[in-house]
Design a protein around this motif. Structure first.
Motif, mmCIF file in Angstrom:
data_model
loop_
_atom_site.group_PDB
_atom_site.id
_atom_site.type_symbol
_atom_site.label_atom_id
_atom_site.label_comp_id
_atom_site.label_asym_id
_atom_site.label_seq_id
_atom_site.Cartn_x
_atom_site.Cartn_y
_atom_site.Cartn_z
ATOM 1 N N UNK A 9 31.510 44.253 49.047
ATOM 2 C CA UNK A 9 32.592 45.235 49.012
ATOM 3 C C UNK A 9 33.188 45.269 47.606
ATOM 4 N N UNK A 10 33.045 46.382 46.880
ATOM 5 C CA UNK A 10 33.537 46.428 45.494
ATOM 6 C C UNK A 10 35.057 46.352 45.404
ATOM 7 N N UNK A 11 35.731 46.586 46.499
ATOM 8 C CA UNK A 11 37.183 46.539 46.477
ATOM 9 C C UNK A 11 37.715 45.111 46.539
ATOM 10 N N UNK A 12 36.869 44.160 46.920
ATOM 11 C CA UNK A 12 37.280 42.769 47.039
ATOM 12 C C UNK A 12 37.251 42.095 45.671
ATOM 13 N N UNK A 13 38.315 41.355 45.373
ATOM 14 C CA UNK A 13 38.454 40.686 44.083
ATOM 15 C C UNK A 13 38.475 39.172 44.305
ATOM 16 N N UNK A 14 37.727 38.456 43.509
ATOM 17 C CA UNK A 14 37.719 36.995 43.549
ATOM 18 C C UNK A 14 38.430 36.467 42.305
ATOM 19 N N UNK A 15 39.377 35.538 42.523
ATOM 20 C CA UNK A 15 40.152 34.970 41.415
ATOM 21 C C UNK A 15 40.054 33.456 41.474
ATOM 22 N N UNK A 16 39.715 32.852 40.353
ATOM 23 C CA UNK A 16 39.645 31.401 40.244
ATOM 24 C C UNK A 16 40.965 30.901 39.670
ATOM 25 N N UNK A 17 41.747 30.234 40.501
ATOM 26 C CA UNK A 17 43.028 29.678 40.066
ATOM 27 C C UNK A 17 42.939 28.157 40.112
ATOM 28 N N UNK A 18 42.912 27.532 38.948
ATOM 29 C CA UNK A 18 42.865 26.081 38.876
ATOM 30 C C UNK A 18 41.666 25.462 39.557
ATOM 31 N N UNK A 19 40.536 26.194 39.630
ATOM 32 C CA UNK A 19 39.324 25.672 40.249
ATOM 33 C C UNK A 19 39.147 26.075 41.701
ATOM 34 N N UNK A 20 40.112 26.771 42.301
ATOM 35 C CA UNK A 20 39.985 27.235 43.681
ATOM 36 C C UNK A 20 39.819 28.753 43.693
ATOM 37 N N UNK A 21 38.860 29.218 44.528
ATOM 38 C CA UNK A 21 38.553 30.640 44.586
ATOM 39 C C UNK A 21 39.404 31.314 45.668
ATOM 40 N N UNK A 22 40.083 32.399 45.267
ATOM 41 C CA UNK A 22 40.864 33.216 46.209
ATOM 42 C C UNK A 22 40.253 34.613 46.236
ATOM 43 N N UNK A 23 40.189 35.194 47.430
ATOM 44 C CA UNK A 23 39.688 36.552 47.567
ATOM 45 C C UNK A 23 40.772 37.443 48.162
ATOM 46 N N UNK A 24 40.934 38.603 47.550
ATOM 47 C CA UNK A 24 41.901 39.584 48.035
ATOM 48 C C UNK A 24 41.393 40.959 47.627
ATOM 49 N N UNK A 25 42.194 41.982 47.834
ATOM 50 C CA UNK A 25 41.780 43.333 47.483
ATOM 51 C C UNK A 25 42.512 43.819 46.237
ATOM 52 N N UNK A 26 41.931 44.832 45.616
ATOM 53 C CA UNK A 26 42.576 45.415 44.442
ATOM 54 C C UNK A 26 43.923 46.036 44.815
ATOM 55 N N UNK A 27 43.990 46.616 46.025
ATOM 56 C CA UNK A 27 45.248 47.227 46.455
ATOM 57 C C UNK A 27 46.369 46.202 46.553
ATOM 58 N N UNK A 28 46.036 44.998 47.048
ATOM 59 C CA UNK A 28 47.048 43.949 47.160
ATOM 60 C C UNK A 28 47.560 43.540 45.791
#
Length: 457
Positions: A9-28
């Motif tokens: 899903x291209x709308x899903x964003x993965x962010x690495x914060x301090x070594x932990x991966x979080x997934x959310x949406x661009x809208x959020x």
């Protein structure tokens, strides 16, 4: 069991914060606003942030739901504040704290002391519009505490002492004094810059001093008195442009008519009635007299007036929630109320005190302050506070017949210190889930609030 394959899903964003991966949406992420770091992360390809992942999970939850998660109680709010400022979503944290922290009048406890610089005691206090912060005037200075009560700034004014203070927009204050001409509009975010000074042009062409300030969502109200103290008026300004709209409650001294010389020293807007309540009193060898007036600002007509002679008020306030005006008698020290629906009656005040026939030979209520907040009324008595709350009684049979002529209010006491003389309360104000208290000759502000159900501020 065969599970369906979920396409990327291209709308899903993965962010690495301090070594932990979080997934959310661009809208959020874009909910955070264009100036925030999170909104920028929604468009960047490399998304690594060298910050604490546990704190980030709390802030992401707030962004998604608008509320604090239960796990937030394990964190120090100072850490959450710093993280929210780093990501540029401090306003979301403020809103979530407001949702989780309720003002519970029966469970108020002194939570902290806010120290002030210098030797001057507070002369007046003004809550911030959002978040439960506070502006404090002490001597020629104004010290502001933000919603977290940990970040403060102090600006120097042109006044020797500020007597009236009101926040009219975030970071912008209206300030005035009874011994210095003009109402100053002060930008505290810009080092105390005076944006403009508003004056009242009276008939004697003398300078005018400020006696009180008030506001509605549309107007700014200022009570002025001429420097010669022989005339007074209330000016109505457009709150957004600060341009004059009208003038009401004009008074001039004519012969022995001293009542007309009493300026209004308290202005309160009554939202439910679209009326401005103004009040003022005067002390003389024969006693204290004054007025409580109700003005229709648009038509410039006075709707009603209560002339105060016997047991005039030490202070007066109005409660939209309770549909009533409350006063504390300067002589009896008792709390009285009058229903907004019965304004204009010959003897409007109903005493709430236990001793309704107390002698009026001394001024027991001198210096007492009274304010309403929510469904409650708070009246200072020496070093303590009386909390008045209406008791809702059930009706049986014919409702019109069973409604009592006098409403029932219950009193609770708290905050009293051993030596009421030295620790006398001089000011009470409310903001968010907090009550702010000032005391005589003290260089600090007391913060009272209920134990938080979420993060403790």
């Amino acid at each position: 069991m065969n599970f369906p394959i979920i396409a990327h899903e291209p709308n899903v964003v993965s962010i690495n914060v301090g070594g932990r991966i979080f997934q959310t949406t661009k809208q959020t992420l874009t909910l955070a606003g264009t100036d925030s770091l999170l909104s920028q992360l929604a468009t960047e390809s490399a998304r690594f942030v060298d910050r604490d992942p546990d704190l980030f999970s709390v802030l992401l939850y707030i962004l998604r739901t608008g509320n604090l998660p239960a796990r937030s109680r394990a964190f120090d709010v100072r850490d959450l504040i710093e993280e929210s400022r780093f990501y540029g979503i401090e306003s979301f944290l403020i809103d979530s704290l407001s949702n989780s922290s309720q003002f519970e009048a029966f469970d108020l406890r002194k939570s902290r002391i806010l120290p002030l610089n210098g030797r001057d005691s507070p002369s007046t206090i003004a809550p911030t519009g959002i978040g439960g912060g506070i502006h404090v005037a002490h001597g020629s200075k104004i010290t502001s505490f933000d919603w977290s009560l940990r970040r403060k700034s102090t600006v120097l004014t042109n006044f020797s002492a500020v007597d009236s203070l009101l926040e009219i927009s975030p970071g912008v204050l209206a300030a005035g004094a009874t011994d210095f001409p003009g109402l100053q509009i002060i930008d505290i975010e810009n080092g105390g810059l005076v944006r403009t000074t508003l004056n009242w042009e009276n008939l004697t062409r003398s300078s005018s001093t400020v006696q009180a300030i008030g506001s509605s969502s549309e107007f700014l109200f200022t009570s002025f008195e001429s420097s010669r103290r022989n005339s007074n008026s209330i000016m109505v300004y457009d709150l957004s442009t600060l341009l004059p709209v009208s003038e009401i409650d004009h008074g001039e001294i004519y012969g022995a008519d001293i009542d007309s010389a009493i300026p209004s020293t308290k202005l309160r807007w009554i939202q439910s009635c679209n009326l401005l309540m103004v009040s003022g009193s005067h002390s003389s060898p024969s006693g204290v007299n004054g007025h409580v007036r109700f003005w229709d600002v648009r038509s410039k007509n006075m709707v009603c007036e209560i002339k105060e002679t016997r047991d005039c008020f030490s202070d007066v306030t109005v409660s939209d929630n309770l549909s009533a005006v409350f006063k504390v008698g300067v002589t009896s020290g008792e709390v009285f109320y009058t229903d907004l629906r019965s304004l204009g009656s010959k003897d409007p005040w109903i005493c709430l005190g236990e001793d309704k026939k107390r002698s009026l030979s001394e001024r027991r209520g001198a210096g007492c302050k009274i304010e309403s907040y929510g469904n409650h009324v708070f009246c200072s008595k020496g070093s303590g506070i009386e909390l008045w709350s209406e008791v809702i009684t059930g009706l049986i049979g014919n409702a019109t017949r069973d409604v009592p002529k006098e409403r029932v209010f219950k009193k609770n006491l708290f905050g009293k210190l051993a030596d009421s003389g030295e620790n006398k309360i001089t000011g009470v104000a409310f903001g968010g889930s907090r009550m702010f208290v000032t005391r005589k000759d003290q260089q600090f502000i007391e913060v009272w609030q209920s134990p938080s159900r979420g993060v403790s501020i």
